[in-house]
Design an enzyme around this catalytic site. Structure first.
Site, PDB file in Angstrom:
ATOM      1  N   HIS A 102       6.573   2.532  10.398  1.00 52.00           N
ATOM      2  CA  HIS A 102       6.118   1.559   9.417  1.00 52.00           C
ATOM      3  C   HIS A 102       4.616   1.399   9.507  1.00 52.00           C
ATOM      4  O   HIS A 102       3.996   1.687  10.541  1.00 52.00           O
ATOM      5  CB  HIS A 102       6.803   0.199   9.625  1.00 52.00           C
ATOM      6  CG  HIS A 102       6.313  -0.559  10.815  1.00 52.00           C
ATOM      7  ND1 HIS A 102       5.289  -1.482  10.763  1.00 52.00           N
ATOM      8  CD2 HIS A 102       6.693  -0.519  12.123  1.00 52.00           C
ATOM      9  CE1 HIS A 102       5.082  -1.988  11.963  1.00 52.00           C
ATOM     10  NE2 HIS A 102       5.919  -1.420  12.816  1.00 52.00           N
ATOM     11  N   CYS A 103       4.009   0.982   8.405  1.00 50.82           N
ATOM     12  CA  CYS A 103       2.596   0.620   8.405  1.00 50.82           C
ATOM     13  C   CYS A 103       2.527  -0.892   8.186  1.00 50.82           C
ATOM     14  O   CYS A 103       3.443  -1.612   8.557  1.00 50.82           O
ATOM     15  CB  CYS A 103       1.820   1.398   7.353  1.00 50.82           C
ATOM     16  SG  CYS A 103       2.444   1.200   5.662  1.00 50.82           S
ATOM     17  N   MET A 104       1.485  -1.390   7.533  1.00 52.17           N
ATOM     18  CA  MET A 104       1.320  -2.833   7.420  1.00 52.17           C
ATOM     19  C   MET A 104       2.292  -3.477   6.433  1.00 52.17           C
ATOM     20  O   MET A 104       2.621  -4.649   6.546  1.00 52.17           O
ATOM     21  CB  MET A 104      -0.114  -3.166   6.998  1.00 52.17           C
ATOM     22  CG  MET A 104      -1.132  -2.871   8.079  1.00 52.17           C
ATOM     23  SD  MET A 104      -2.786  -3.428   7.643  1.00 52.17           S
ATOM     24  CE  MET A 104      -2.582  -5.201   7.769  1.00 52.17           C
ATOM     25  N   ARG A 120       4.946  -1.239   4.568  1.00 51.09           N
ATOM     26  CA  ARG A 120       6.054  -0.402   4.116  1.00 51.09           C
ATOM     27  C   ARG A 120       6.756   0.350   5.237  1.00 51.09           C
ATOM     28  O   ARG A 120       6.143   0.719   6.238  1.00 51.09           O
ATOM     29  CB  ARG A 120       5.572   0.579   3.043  1.00 51.09           C
ATOM     30  CG  ARG A 120       4.433   1.464   3.456  1.00 51.09           C
ATOM     31  CD  ARG A 120       3.915   2.300   2.291  1.00 51.09           C
ATOM     32  NE  ARG A 120       2.832   1.633   1.586  1.00 51.09           N
ATOM     33  CZ  ARG A 120       2.266   2.067   0.478  1.00 51.09           C
ATOM     34  NH1 ARG A 120       2.686   3.177  -0.075  1.00 51.09           N
ATOM     35  NH2 ARG A 120       1.283   1.409  -0.100  1.00 51.09           N
TER      36      ARG A 120
END
Length: 447
Positions: free
Chosen positions: A23-25, A27
């Site tokens: 995951h990123c910030m 999504r």
């Protein structure tokens, strides 16, 4: 969150289809063995409460969650029943997709620390200018160290994350970062005695504080060296001698070859971009301000992070983040225009919430919830981003750190160009709002 995680796993094709998930910030990023079922269920995924949008890009099936992405990710990991080792199966994505995924995996976990430190740097400027804290006081010294440490020791943090992406020992990788920043080396550089040798091999000792490229390339090299050593090292000796040989081989190569070349390349790229920006300020400002939301849309905006950090390392400031802020603000202004044109309560509600989150710095809900749905609104986004970017470029607005923008990390813009930053985001918001109102929504939205 448990039910949301369960539904997402089911709709992307079940546990057996998930090769890896990160995951990123905002999504979740799935690498699927087969994305056919996930594509078929795309509308069902988008309709889940808690899901802001879905995009299949760069070999990744991305589910946009927003601020709760960490919680959802942990629940998905728990339901999968085991850690999915990245790269456990053949990665069929092209090199560019893998490159951006690697950058994302290395830099995104560090963003909260960088953002917090950047905001504190900006607040410190205000405290000194207001006379509330003396630049000579111990209080200033402590606050300055707190705000600067994450940048100074950035190679250590990046080393740890890079090791996870390249599948080698994170502690050994972080140790290499500490070696590069050892007081003995930094002291030699500070004295100007940079021409040294190792076993009579001459090299130039560099200052690696705040650097990006040397440690990332170095850890990539470490991953191959470590795997090679493990291939023949007896298991009973592995725990001691694999780290010893890994360090003895990797560190000299970084100091003699990788470090100097990487620092030179990083400085060259930073200087080139700043020179281009200085000579073509409004063109560069307009273009990046307009297209930045497209980079966010595809998840490729993380490619700008190393450049921003290199700018801060080399110059003490960055000029790109302000242009990104113009693009984000344009998204917020555009989705607010939907409120005045929409007939459905759902779109009105989504418009308000997306405007608020967009002004803070999280634009995915607006992009995927409204602008993708009504594609003509991209005209408003481009117009607002270009208008704000033009002002940011003309006045070369600077940031001293990294933070959510336009408003989430406002203090990083505190300084001589702060007033121009406020003008830039205001113009971006108004232009995108007005153009969005002119464009309006299609008739079918009323049904």
């Amino acid at each position: 969150m448990s039910k949301l995680a369960e539904n997402i796993i089911s709709l992307v094709g079940g546990k057996e289809s998930i090769d890896s998930v990160t995951h990123c910030m905002t999504r979740l990023r799935f690498v699927l063995t087969d994305d056919m079922e996930a594509e078929t269920n795309k509308e069902q995924l988008e309709s889940l409460e808690g899901v802001a949008g879905v995009v299949n890009n760069g070999g990744q099936f991305q589910v946009i969650i927003g601020n709760n992405v960490e919680t959802v990710y942990q629940e998905i990991e728990a339901q999968l029943g085991k850690e999915k080792e990245e790269g456990s199966k053949e990665d069929k994505r092209n090199w560019l997709d893998r490159f951006f995924d690697t950058l994302s995996g290395i830099f995104v976990p560090v963003i909260p620390a960088i953002a917090g430190a950047g905001i504190l740097k900006g607040l410190l400027v205000v405290l000194v200018n207001l006379g509330w804290v003396s630049g000579e006081s111990n209080t200033y010294m402590v606050l300055d160290v707190i705000s600067d440490a994450v940048f100074y020791f950035l190679p250590i943090l990046l080393a740890f994350n890079a090791a996870k992406k390249f599948r080698c020992n994170p502690i050994i990788a972080a140790t290499i970062g500490t070696i590069l920043l050892h007081p003995t080396f930094t002291g030699v550089v500070a004295e100007g005695n940079v021409a040294i040798d190792f076993f009579s091999i001459p090299f130039t000792l560099m200052n690696y504080s705040s650097s990006v490229l040397p440690i990332i390339i170095g850890v990539w090299l470490l991953s191959y060296i470590e795997r090679f050593i493990k291939s023949w090292m007896p298991k009973v000796l592995d725990i001691v001698f694999t780290p010893v040989f890994s360090l003895l081989i990797t560190v000299p190569i970084i100091l003699i070859v990788i470090g100097p070349i990487s620092i030179w390349i990083g400085d060259l790229v930073s200087t080139g971009i700043n020179a281009l920006y200085s000579n073509l300020t409004f063109i560069a400002g307009m273009v990046l301000g307009a297209v930045y939301p497209l980079l966010v849309l595809t998840g490729t905006h993380y490619g700008l992070l190393p450049i921003m950090l290199q700018n801060i390392s080399s110059n003490g400031y960055d000029v790109i983040l302000a242009l990104c802020a113009a693009g984000n603000t344009a998204v917020a202004g555009t989705v607010l225009s939907v409120y005045f044109k929409a007939k459905s309560k759902t779109n009105k509600s989504l418009s308000i919430s997306s405007t608020i989150s967009g002004l803070i710095g999280v634009v995915e809900p607006g992009l995927y919830g409204l602008i993708i749905k009504y594609k003509k609104l991209f005209g408003a986004v481009f117009a607002g981003g270009a208008a704000g970017g033009l002002i940011m470029g003309i006045f070369q607005v600077e940031s001293t750190g990294f933070g959510l923008n336009p408003l989430g990390g406002l203090p990083v813009f505190f300084g001589d160009t702060f007033s121009y930053y406020l003008i830039g985001i205001t113009v971006s918001f108004i232009v995108s709002l007005v153009v969005g109102l002119i464009i309006g929504l299609p008739e079918e939205e009323n049904k």
